[in-house]
Design an enzyme around this catalytic site. Structure first.
Site, PDB file in Angstrom:
ATOM      1  CG  HIS A 186      81.554  27.670  41.680  1.00  7.88           C
ATOM      2  ND1 HIS A 186      81.124  28.644  42.488  1.00  7.88           N
ATOM      3  CD2 HIS A 186      82.804  28.049  41.154  1.00  7.88           C
ATOM      4  CE1 HIS A 186      82.132  29.423  42.775  1.00  7.88           C
ATOM      5  NE2 HIS A 186      83.116  28.928  41.843  1.00  7.88           N
ATOM      6  CD  GLU A 189      78.614  26.573  43.547  1.00  8.41           C
ATOM      7  OE1 GLU A 189      78.207  27.638  43.304  1.00  8.41           O
ATOM      8  OE2 GLU A 189      79.578  26.306  44.304  1.00  8.41           O
ATOM      9  CG  HIS A 287      77.601  31.120  42.832  1.00  7.78           C
ATOM     10  ND1 HIS A 287      78.861  30.556  42.456  1.00  7.78           N
ATOM     11  CD2 HIS A 287      77.362  32.519  42.257  1.00  7.78           C
ATOM     12  CE1 HIS A 287      79.537  31.381  42.043  1.00  7.78           C
ATOM     13  NE2 HIS A 287      78.770  32.398  41.602  1.00  7.78           N
ATOM     14  CD  GLU A 370      76.055  31.345  47.116  1.00  2.00           C
ATOM     15  OE1 GLU A 370      75.888  29.960  47.411  1.00  2.00           O
ATOM     16  OE2 GLU A 370      77.304  31.776  47.057  1.00  2.00           O
TER      17      GLU A 370
HETATM   18 ZN   LIG Z   1      79.630  29.041  43.674  1.00  2.00          ZN
END
Ligand SMILES: [Zn+2]
Length: 486
Positions: A186, A189, A287, A370
């Site tokens: 992404h 990110e 992410h 994350e």
């Molecule tokens: Zn992501």
């Protein structure tokens, strides 16, 4: 009604949506949506979690973001869809300034911007594509023995998806365990992208100076892709340059079981091709927007133990360790989060994600991390974020070296091919099993348990069952296993 991974929102799809919601025809052309920063056709929104059912997501094309709170979900909704939702639902949905939310901390309940406390100390700025490329090229030049830098593919706009391999004799593609780390799929990110550059420096500069790093680089083949979506980074958006969400673009064994690269984004195709050339024993992708360790499945419920990923026990154990090592992650305890650890689907469903694809179709062991609540924080946060994740990342990679490492041969000593290894689950209570197929007769089977039962078979040969304890792989300490002809 479901969206295929490549289908965002076509006029025809909107028509069916309008029928579903009992709405009047919509004249707006929404066949292509805008950029994520206040683009003309897409809204960044907060909505109550209770609204986000699978049915709502399928019907609205809502793309849920990683930001998570007990009461709210955040994500992307087509403005045309938002405008046509029933008034009662519209009133519950708040449109947000995506740029603000990507770059600065906010209170998820009041929606107020919070002061950014971390603005001092020494830090490097983020690397744009040119700076990242220069950094990687310099490292490759400085450490030619243990690095191999190659374009792992090209983005829509023609940027290289740099893939840095770090390993003793890096130019040689051999049978030592392969580890894959991917960040920045992404585009907005961005923390993982920088942490991958830090990791590459640590591994190269630490080789032959630090014992653990030397052991890792000698015994493993580590592949690091700091940016899977360099166009998205340059454009400052989640999607690739064709507005495809790459983490909804992979074959999905539940909703899109066609394991083919056809009609997928070039960045997705590049990762699929990479997995066709290499069997990655362990993989992680990074992410931002939340701080947690996410384990499979993302696409279907993990409520029933028998339905879980066959290496659920192994991955949850490593995830537990990772989360405990990260001070921010381990206190993240609400909703589906168990002190920083969560099952994917129980957090929110992702169809067409890379993690599930890599596990289901390419027999990897793949989890998602994350890294930060703010997706694109001030660079002043990067040293702390590196500190929080460094040890977890190293241990994850080290796990690829702890297990059973077999060289499966016939009576003449020739290496067999197409070897299958069936193991009972690591979590005894789950009763899960997993069979991994190895194209060559060299087997690396990560394991945490003291004793594991493996059944090893190859076409035309009698299968063998071993009760075996894991050991630390050093680069060559295989145990030979001879199979007899059927
Ligand atoms: Zn992501």
């Amino acid at each position: 009604m479901t969206l295929t991974p490549n289908q965002r929102l076509t006029p025809r799809f909107l028509e069916s949506l309008i029928v579903l919601f009992g709405l009047a025809a919509c004249n707006q052309n929404i066949s292509s949506h805008g950029k994520s920063y206040g683009g003309p056709t897409e809204a960044y929104v907060r909505l109550p979690s209770s609204l986000v059912t699978d049915k709502f997501v399928d019907a609205s094309g809502f793309i849920q973001d990683h930001i998570h709170s007990e009461h709210y979900a955040f994500g992307y909704l087509q403005k045309a869809v938002l405008d046509k939702l029933p008034q009662t639902q519209q009133q519950l949905i708040t449109e947000l300034n995506n740029y603000e939310w990507t770059h600065f901390p906010h209170d998820l309940n009041t929606l107020r911007r919070l002061p950014d406390t971390e603005t001092t100390g020494d830090y490097e700025e983020f690397h744009d594509f040119a700076a990242m490329t220069a950094d990687l090229e310099q490292t490759a030049t400085r450490f030619p023995e243990i690095t191999y830098l190659e374009p792992g593919g090209l983005s829509v706009q023609g940027r290289e998806l740099w893939l840095m391999k770090i390993s003793a004799h890096a130019q040689r593609n051999d049978q030592r365990p392969k580890i894959l780390l991917i960040a920045n799929m992404h585009g907005d990110e961005t923390v993982g992208r920088e942490l991958m550059l830090y990791l590459i420096r640590m591994l190269t500069q630490g080789y032959q100076h630090d014992e653990r790093i030397t052991r890792l680089v000698n015994a493993a083949q580590i592949f690091i892709m700091p940016s899977m979506n360099p166009d998205g980074f340059e454009l400052g958006q989640r999607y690739n340059a064709r507005d495809v969400d790459l983490n909804r673009n992979f074959p999905d064994f539940v909703s899109d079981p066609h394991d083919t690269p056809a009609n997928r984004a070039p960045e997705t195709q590049a990762i699929m091709a990479l997995h066709a050339s290499h069997h990655f024993i362990m993989a992680l992708n990074f992410h931002g927007g939340e701080v947690c360790f996410n384990v499979p499945w993302d696409t279907k419920s993990n409520a029933r133990k028998s339905e879980r990923f066959g290496d659920d026990g192994l991955l949850r154990n490593i995830g537990r360790q990772y989360a405990d090592l990260n001070a921010t992650m381990r206190v993240n305890h609400s909703g589906s989060f168990d002190h920083g650890l969560t099952y994917g689907y129980e957090w929110y469903r992702v169809k067409g994600g890379m993690q599930d694809w890599s596990i289901f179709y390419r027999e990897s062991t793949h989890a998602t991390v994350e890294l930060s609540h703010v997706k694109w924080p001030s660079a002043a946060h990067l040293p702390r974020l590196w500190d929080e994740n460094r040890e977890g990342i190293i241990r994850y990679m080290e796990q690829a070296l702890v297990g059973m490492h077999l060289h499966v041969v016939d009576r003449s000593g020739a290496t067999l091919h197409q070897v299958n290894v069936r193991s009972s689950g690591h979590d005894r209570s789950s009763g899960n099993e997993r069979t991994i197929h190895y194209a060559s007769g060299v087997v690396h089977r990560p394991s945490l348990t003291q004793m594991q039962t493996l059944e090893i078979s190859a076409p035309g040969y009698k299968s063998e069952t071993l009760n075996i304890s894991p050991w630390q792989f050093t680069g060559s300490n295989y145990r030979e296993l001879v199979l007899s002809k059927d």
